[in-house]
Design a protein around this motif. Structure first.
Motif, PDB file in Angstrom:
ATOM      1  N   ASP A 182       0.814  -1.220   0.000  1.00 22.67           N
ATOM      2  CA  ASP A 182       0.000   0.000   0.000  1.00 22.67           C
ATOM      3  C   ASP A 182       0.844   1.264   0.000  1.00 22.67           C
ATOM      4  OD1 ASP A 182      -2.347  -1.375   0.007  1.00 22.67           O
ATOM      5  OD2 ASP A 182      -2.541  -1.392   2.194  1.00 22.67           O
ATOM      6  N   TYR A 236     -11.675   1.454   0.471  1.00 23.87           N
ATOM      7  CA  TYR A 236     -10.408   0.726   0.393  1.00 23.87           C
ATOM      8  C   TYR A 236     -10.639  -0.728  -0.020  1.00 23.87           C
ATOM      9  CZ  TYR A 236      -6.039  -1.408   1.890  1.00 23.87           C
ATOM     10  OH  TYR A 236      -4.868  -2.117   1.931  1.00 23.87           O
ATOM     11  N   ALA A 249      -4.196   4.100  -1.990  1.00 25.60           N
ATOM     12  CA  ALA A 249      -5.199   4.304  -0.938  1.00 25.60           C
ATOM     13  C   ALA A 249      -4.971   5.601  -0.164  1.00 25.60           C
ATOM     14  CB  ALA A 249      -5.236   3.107  -0.007  1.00 25.60           C
TER      15      ALA A 249
END
Length: 134
Positions: free
Chosen positions: A35, A112, A39
């Motif tokens: 990630d 998400y 995000a």
């Protein structure tokens, strides 16, 4: 006319910067390596949530330093009062917390989780019914 204590304003600004640095550090230290550049909306919700949690804990000493409970702050002995409208601060935070908990955190969670990363791989539409599994 009430003057605002400059020390209190500087203290609030410094505390906000420290909270922001700590929140960004915690997020980057504990995030998953996959990630790293993704995000951004949930990350902003987490960072602002950390800042809001720390600021809520720091409102009590700010309220004490502002001498809001002193009876003289209502008009006859205002030279020891900080001049900040702490009732407004408390109301802002007491409205932000439920908005954060009941709206922004669930929205960012579903936002998400909606991205499964398979859109570009071609598997997000439907599985191929003719393909045999191994």
């Amino acid at each position: 006319e009430r003057m605002v204590d400059v020390f209190l304003v500087v203290s609030v600004a410094v505390a906000f910067v420290i909270l922001a640095v700590v929140a960004i550090y915690l997020l980057t230290y504990y995030q998953h390596p996959d990630d790293r550049n993704e995000a951004y909306v949930p990350k902003m919700v987490v960072i602002l949530g950390f800042i809001m949690a720390g600021a809520t804990a720091l409102l009590l000493p700010l309220d004490v330093a502002n001498n809001e409970g002193y009876a003289g702050c209502d008009g006859y002995d205002t030279n020891v009062c900080g001049g900040l409208d702490m009732e407004l601060f408390w109301n802002i935070f007491f409205w932000l917390i439920p908005i954060w908990v009941f709206f922004l955190i669930p929205f960012s969670t579903f936002y998400y989780e909606a991205d499964d990363g398979m859109l570009m791989a071609g598997t997000s539409v439907a599985p191929d019914p003719d393909r045999k599994s191994r």
